[in-house]
Enzyme design. Structure first.
Site, PDB file in Angstrom:
ATOM      1  N   TYR A 217      67.934   3.992  16.618  1.00 35.87           N
ATOM      2  CA  TYR A 217      68.829   3.154  17.888  1.00 35.87           C
ATOM      3  C   TYR A 217      68.071   1.288  17.907  1.00 35.87           C
ATOM      4  O   TYR A 217      68.602   0.573  18.420  1.00 35.87           O
ATOM      5  CB  TYR A 217      67.516   3.488  19.075  1.00 35.87           C
ATOM      6  CG  TYR A 217      67.352   2.799  20.405  1.00 35.87           C
ATOM      7  CD1 TYR A 217      68.292   2.716  20.982  1.00 35.87           C
ATOM      8  CD2 TYR A 217      66.717   1.911  20.555  1.00 35.87           C
ATOM      9  CE1 TYR A 217      69.030   2.332  22.331  1.00 35.87           C
ATOM     10  CE2 TYR A 217      66.284   1.121  21.775  1.00 35.87           C
ATOM     11  CZ  TYR A 217      67.208   1.599  22.792  1.00 35.87           C
ATOM     12  OH  TYR A 217      67.436   0.638  24.662  1.00 35.87           O
TER      13      TYR A 217
ATOM     14  N   SER B 236      66.178  -4.606  22.112  1.00 35.12           N
ATOM     15  CA  SER B 236      65.421  -4.162  23.132  1.00 35.12           C
ATOM     16  C   SER B 236      63.883  -4.119  22.596  1.00 35.12           C
ATOM     17  O   SER B 236      64.266  -4.984  20.784  1.00 35.12           O
ATOM     18  CB  SER B 236      65.149  -2.820  22.282  1.00 35.12           C
ATOM     19  OG  SER B 236      64.103  -2.014  22.553  1.00 35.12           O
TER      20      SER B 236
ATOM     21  N   LYS C 273      69.707  -2.124  17.736  1.00 33.18           N
ATOM     22  CA  LYS C 273      69.727  -2.783  18.966  1.00 33.18           C
ATOM     23  C   LYS C 273      69.291  -4.523  17.966  1.00 33.18           C
ATOM     24  O   LYS C 273      69.497  -5.543  18.667  1.00 33.18           O
ATOM     25  CB  LYS C 273      68.437  -2.416  19.995  1.00 33.18           C
ATOM     26  CG  LYS C 273      68.381  -1.633  20.930  1.00 33.18           C
ATOM     27  CD  LYS C 273      69.585  -2.137  21.579  1.00 33.18           C
ATOM     28  CE  LYS C 273      69.532  -1.067  23.592  1.00 33.18           C
ATOM     29  NZ  LYS C 273      70.813  -1.884  24.236  1.00 33.18           N
TER      30      LYS C 273
HETATM   31  P1  NAI Z   1      70.575   4.331  31.231  1.00 32.00           P
HETATM   32  O1  NAI Z   1      71.081   5.752  31.286  1.00 32.00           O
HETATM   33  O2  NAI Z   1      70.444   5.022  32.675  1.00 32.00           O
HETATM   34  O3  NAI Z   1      71.700   3.628  31.926  1.00 32.00           O
HETATM   35  C1  NAI Z   1      72.437   3.549  30.632  1.00 32.00           C
HETATM   36  C2  NAI Z   1      74.009   3.525  30.868  1.00 32.00           C
HETATM   37  O4  NAI Z   1      75.118   3.227  30.029  1.00 32.00           O
HETATM   38  C3  NAI Z   1      74.347   5.135  31.194  1.00 32.00           C
HETATM   39  O5  NAI Z   1      75.006   4.588  33.247  1.00 32.00           O
HETATM   40  C4  NAI Z   1      75.825   5.347  30.266  1.00 32.00           C
HETATM   41  O6  NAI Z   1      76.444   5.784  30.952  1.00 32.00           O
HETATM   42  C5  NAI Z   1      75.817   4.031  30.509  1.00 32.00           C
HETATM   43  N1  NAI Z   1      76.679   4.185  29.261  1.00 32.00           N
HETATM   44  C6  NAI Z   1      76.654   4.885  27.683  1.00 32.00           C
HETATM   45  N2  NAI Z   1      77.578   4.461  26.784  1.00 32.00           N
HETATM   46  C7  NAI Z   1      78.732   4.028  27.720  1.00 32.00           C
HETATM   47  C8  NAI Z   1      79.915   3.692  27.326  1.00 32.00           C
HETATM   48  N3  NAI Z   1      80.356   4.150  25.827  1.00 32.00           N
HETATM   49  N4  NAI Z   1      80.407   3.092  28.072  1.00 32.00           N
HETATM   50  C9  NAI Z   1      80.237   2.684  28.738  1.00 32.00           C
HETATM   51  N5  NAI Z   1      78.778   2.777  29.795  1.00 32.00           N
HETATM   52  C10 NAI Z   1      78.466   4.411  28.495  1.00 32.00           C
HETATM   53  O7  NAI Z   1      69.237   3.642  30.352  1.00 32.00           O
HETATM   54  P2  NAI Z   1      68.688   2.453  30.837  1.00 32.00           P
HETATM   55  O8  NAI Z   1      67.906   2.519  30.686  1.00 32.00           O
HETATM   56  O9  NAI Z   1      69.012   2.172  32.016  1.00 32.00           O
HETATM   57  O10 NAI Z   1      69.234   1.506  29.408  1.00 32.00           O
HETATM   58  C11 NAI Z   1      70.305  -0.197  29.357  1.00 32.00           C
HETATM   59  C12 NAI Z   1      70.457  -0.637  28.737  1.00 32.00           C
HETATM   60  O11 NAI Z   1      69.219  -1.479  28.292  1.00 32.00           O
HETATM   61  C13 NAI Z   1      70.320   0.121  26.945  1.00 32.00           C
HETATM   62  O12 NAI Z   1      71.188  -0.663  26.667  1.00 32.00           O
HETATM   63  C14 NAI Z   1      69.738   0.420  26.530  1.00 32.00           C
HETATM   64  O13 NAI Z   1      69.700   0.895  25.650  1.00 32.00           O
HETATM   65  C15 NAI Z   1      68.444  -0.617  27.542  1.00 32.00           C
HETATM   66  N6  NAI Z   1      67.131  -0.549  27.815  1.00 32.00           N
HETATM   67  C16 NAI Z   1      66.042   0.089  27.891  1.00 32.00           C
HETATM   68  C17 NAI Z   1      65.284   0.191  28.064  1.00 32.00           C
HETATM   69  C18 NAI Z   1      64.261   0.537  29.129  1.00 32.00           C
HETATM   70  O14 NAI Z   1      63.000   0.675  28.666  1.00 32.00           O
HETATM   71  N7  NAI Z   1      65.013   1.759  29.502  1.00 32.00           N
HETATM   72  C19 NAI Z   1      64.030  -0.517  26.642  1.00 32.00           C
HETATM   73  C20 NAI Z   1      64.899  -1.074  25.994  1.00 32.00           C
HETATM   74  C21 NAI Z   1      66.433  -1.495  26.481  1.00 32.00           C
END
Ligand code: NAI
Length: 321
Positions: free
Chosen positions: A167, A154, A171
């Protein structure tokens, strides 16, 4: 024009693919022929609770579209969970070629207010989670002589996001992990890279606005063209890069790429030329360091955003490049 990117015959795991970015990656890989393990614990953005519905829903979507996928509901945050996620690929599809470490949670707060639970839970999912899934996956890839591993970093880790010390630390740790996995894996045909995505997902709900109390941060948000940015904020923008990075077409390894706001760019850790202390004089003094401060910090090109929004400030000017 380069050839079509095709995942026929490949088996992929996408962790946290029940929502947001992971869902988009999983659907795209399956659409291009991969058999996909859709892993998701199904909890909240803060990492509370669990539900099979998220992963099951994405598997249904993939199957309805003619693709092949299987759901897994284990948490990446435990070693047993990581083993079970990798076992799902082998049990259902007999091999494992691609791993996208994407699962994530977020808990925001002022640095001084973050509880031990806020810190540990975030490190457990992002950092331990990446170890827990990547180690068993890597062992299989090493024997097979092929692997594509993508870590989801990130801008919050590489540049900084106010109210995100836990966080950001998690990351940024993935950067170090990626560098070594790539270094050790290359001779076994395993390539590893890191993606810095930006997308409008449910993650935004946890971000709040409290960080606006941090002056430099609020300043850069005010300077960012949010309209330009939001037009390019669907997960599909990050997925295009993710799909390339885990394909046969990708020969890059040990590299980090950002996909925020429609701009695709490699992020490099740059070393300034610096100042060389003179021969034969022993260690320099603190005053010598101060005297050469400008040379020590002399930039060598590129941009050094001071936070995640500063990354976007110059972006509209890049149009047409
Ligand atoms: P989101 O919340 O829509 O998706 C994350 C998913 O990970 C969720 O479905 C959740 O249930 C699952 N999850 C959480 N803990 C878990 C675990 N212990 N075991 C299995 N699954 C688990 O969020 P998003 O935005 O799609 O994030 C995806 C990745 O991208 C994350 O790693 C986040 O940190 C990263 N990210 C997102 C950004 C953004 O702008 N949305 C920016 C930079 C990084």
């Amino acid at each position: 024009m380069s050839g079509a990117i095709d995942f026929a015959g490949r088996v992929a795991i996408v962790t946290g693919s029940g929502n947001g970015l992971g869902r988009s990656h999983a659907i795209e890989l399956a659409r291009r022929g991969a058999k996909v393990v859709v892993n998701d614990l199904g909890g909240s953005t803060r990492g509370i609770g669990a539900s099979a519905a998220a992963a099951d829903g994405v598997v249904e979507e993939i199957r309805a579209d003619g693709g092949e996928a299987v759901a897994n509901h284990d948490s990446v945050a435990t070693r047993e969970g990581g083993e079970a996620i990798v076992r799902a690929a082998i049990d259902h599809f007999g091999r494992l070629d691609i791993l996208i470490n994407n699962a994530g949670i977020i808990r925001t707060g002022r640095f001084e207010d973050l509880s031990e639970e806020d810190i540990r839970s975030v490190l457990d999912v992002h950092v331990m989670g990446a170890f827990n899934v990547t180690q068993p996956a890597y062992r299989i890839m090493r024997v097979a002589g092929y692997g594509r591993i993508l870590f989801t970093g990130s801008g919050s880790g590489m540049f900084g996001h106010a109210w995100g010390a836990n966080y950001g630390a998690a990351k940024a740790a993935l950067y170090g992990l990626m560098r070594v996995v790539a270094m050790e894996g290359e001779r076994f045909g395993i390539l590893a890279n890191m993606l810095l995505p930006v997308a409008a997902t449910r993650f935004g709900d946890e971000m709040g606005q409290g960080y606006m109390e941090v002056p430099s941060f609020a300043e850069d948000i005010a300077r960012t063209d949010m309209g330009f940015f939001m037009d390019r904020a669907s997960p599909a923008f990050a997925t295009a890069l993710a799909a390339h990075l885990v394909s046969d077409a990708c020969t890059a390894t040990q590299a980090t790429f950002t996909s925020g706001g429609g701009r695709y760019a490699e992020l490099r850790v740059a070393l300034c030329d610096g100042w060389l202390s003179p021969d034969g004089k022993g260690a320099p003094t603190a005053e010598d360091i101060a005297a050469h401060w400008d040379t020590i910090r002399e930039a060598v090109g590129g941009q050094s955003p001071r936070n995640v929004y500063d990354e976007f400030v110059s972006m509209p000017q890049l149009q047409g490049r």
